[in-house]
Design an enzyme around this catalytic site. Sequence first.
Site, PDB file in Angstrom:
ATOM      1  N   GLY A 213      62.478  69.486  74.285  1.00  0.00           N
ATOM      2  CA  GLY A 213      61.763  70.748  74.172  1.00  0.00           C
ATOM      3  C   GLY A 213      60.522  70.722  75.034  1.00  0.00           C
ATOM      4  O   GLY A 213      59.986  69.653  75.358  1.00  0.00           O
TER       5      GLY A 213
ATOM      6  N   GLN B 252      52.255  72.998  77.947  1.00  0.00           N
ATOM      7  CA  GLN B 252      52.361  71.610  78.407  1.00  0.00           C
ATOM      8  C   GLN B 252      52.354  71.479  79.927  1.00  0.00           C
ATOM      9  O   GLN B 252      52.171  70.387  80.451  1.00  0.00           O
ATOM     10  CB  GLN B 252      53.622  70.945  77.844  1.00  0.00           C
ATOM     11  CG  GLN B 252      53.556  70.729  76.333  1.00  0.00           C
ATOM     12  CD  GLN B 252      54.801  70.058  75.823  1.00  0.00           C
ATOM     13  OE1 GLN B 252      55.771  70.728  75.501  1.00  0.00           O
ATOM     14  NE2 GLN B 252      54.798  68.742  75.769  1.00  0.00           N
TER      15      GLN B 252
ATOM     16  N   CYS C  76      56.402  63.288  71.783  1.00  0.00           N
ATOM     17  CA  CYS C  76      56.057  64.464  72.581  1.00  0.00           C
ATOM     18  C   CYS C  76      55.868  64.032  74.029  1.00  0.00           C
ATOM     19  O   CYS C  76      55.245  62.998  74.288  1.00  0.00           O
ATOM     20  CB  CYS C  76      54.769  65.081  72.042  1.00  0.00           C
ATOM     21  SG  CYS C  76      54.182  66.496  72.984  1.00  0.00           S
ATOM     22  N   LEU C  77      56.374  64.829  74.966  1.00  0.00           N
ATOM     23  CA  LEU C  77      56.213  64.508  76.387  1.00  0.00           C
ATOM     24  C   LEU C  77      54.742  64.455  76.785  1.00  0.00           C
ATOM     25  O   LEU C  77      54.384  63.777  77.742  1.00  0.00           O
ATOM     26  CB  LEU C  77      56.943  65.541  77.251  1.00  0.00           C
ATOM     27  CG  LEU C  77      58.472  65.556  77.146  1.00  0.00           C
ATOM     28  CD1 LEU C  77      59.046  66.720  77.932  1.00  0.00           C
ATOM     29  CD2 LEU C  77      59.074  64.243  77.606  1.00  0.00           C
TER      30      LEU C  77
ATOM     31  N   HIS D 177      57.933  71.832  66.230  1.00  0.00           N
ATOM     32  CA  HIS D 177      57.097  71.086  67.180  1.00  0.00           C
ATOM     33  C   HIS D 177      56.668  71.979  68.354  1.00  0.00           C
ATOM     34  O   HIS D 177      55.492  72.050  68.705  1.00  0.00           O
ATOM     35  CB  HIS D 177      57.892  69.871  67.667  1.00  0.00           C
ATOM     36  CG  HIS D 177      57.204  69.024  68.690  1.00  0.00           C
ATOM     37  ND1 HIS D 177      56.904  67.697  68.478  1.00  0.00           N
ATOM     38  CD2 HIS D 177      56.763  69.308  69.943  1.00  0.00           C
ATOM     39  CE1 HIS D 177      56.291  67.209  69.547  1.00  0.00           C
ATOM     40  NE2 HIS D 177      56.204  68.171  70.466  1.00  0.00           N
ATOM     41  N   GLU D 178      57.640  72.673  68.947  1.00  0.00           N
ATOM     42  CA  GLU D 178      57.333  73.499  70.132  1.00  0.00           C
ATOM     43  C   GLU D 178      56.482  74.710  69.748  1.00  0.00           C
ATOM     44  O   GLU D 178      55.552  75.072  70.479  1.00  0.00           O
ATOM     45  CB  GLU D 178      58.612  73.946  70.832  1.00  0.00           C
ATOM     46  CG  GLU D 178      59.481  72.818  71.374  1.00  0.00           C
ATOM     47  CD  GLU D 178      58.725  71.769  72.169  1.00  0.00           C
ATOM     48  OE1 GLU D 178      57.741  72.122  72.866  1.00  0.00           O
ATOM     49  OE2 GLU D 178      59.097  70.587  72.071  1.00  0.00           O
TER      50      GLU D 178
ATOM     51  N   HIS E  50      52.882  73.850  69.468  1.00  0.00           N
ATOM     52  CA  HIS E  50      52.170  73.771  70.749  1.00  0.00           C
ATOM     53  C   HIS E  50      51.525  75.110  71.115  1.00  0.00           C
ATOM     54  O   HIS E  50      50.456  75.157  71.722  1.00  0.00           O
ATOM     55  CB  HIS E  50      53.135  73.391  71.879  1.00  0.00           C
ATOM     56  CG  HIS E  50      53.333  71.912  72.055  1.00  0.00           C
ATOM     57  ND1 HIS E  50      52.310  71.036  72.311  1.00  0.00           N
ATOM     58  CD2 HIS E  50      54.464  71.157  72.061  1.00  0.00           C
ATOM     59  CE1 HIS E  50      52.793  69.806  72.455  1.00  0.00           C
ATOM     60  NE2 HIS E  50      54.104  69.846  72.296  1.00  0.00           N
TER      61      HIS E  50
HETATM   62 NI    NI Z   1      55.404  68.255  72.345  1.00  0.00          NI
END
Ligand code: NI
Length: 157
Positions: A46, A51, A90-91, A132-133, A136
């Site tokens: 995701g 991000q 998380c990236l 999660h997304e 953000h």
């Molecule tokens: Ni994330």
Amino acid sequence: MALRNIRTEEDPVLKKVSRKVEVFDSRLHTLLDDMKDTLIKADGVGLAAVQIGILKRVVLIDVGDEHGFIEAINGEIIDRKGEQREIEGCLSLPEKSGITSRPMYVKFKAQDRNGNWFEAEGEGLFARCVCHEFDHLDGHVFTERLAPGERIRISRD
Ligand code: NI
């Protein structure tokens, strides 16, 4: 195809609230296409626009299940049930992981790249990824959602 830089933890943009998308034009489509390239290259499940430093309520989700690849714009969770406690990463926090508390099931509504509303629902990893997304978009990361008694785990490649 264009890759964008994924912002990491020390970047204050990750704490900002993203704005609603009002115009569904070719600029939005380019953003979505670039986000897809970036997500695939990063081998993630995701990605939220914040991000890559774009404060728009745009997320991509692809957890490799029957939902396939989803573009969700102006998304909002409309139902949630149960609880799951699973490991999450998380990236934007590449060295961190932790066991979070999330709903087992979520249903959400969102707009597609042309502005058409749709709904989707799912359990397990899909539900976790949606939460999660969407977090953000409001400036939150998973380390704020740790299950009781859990702590952030640090790993280095
Ligand atoms: Ni994330």
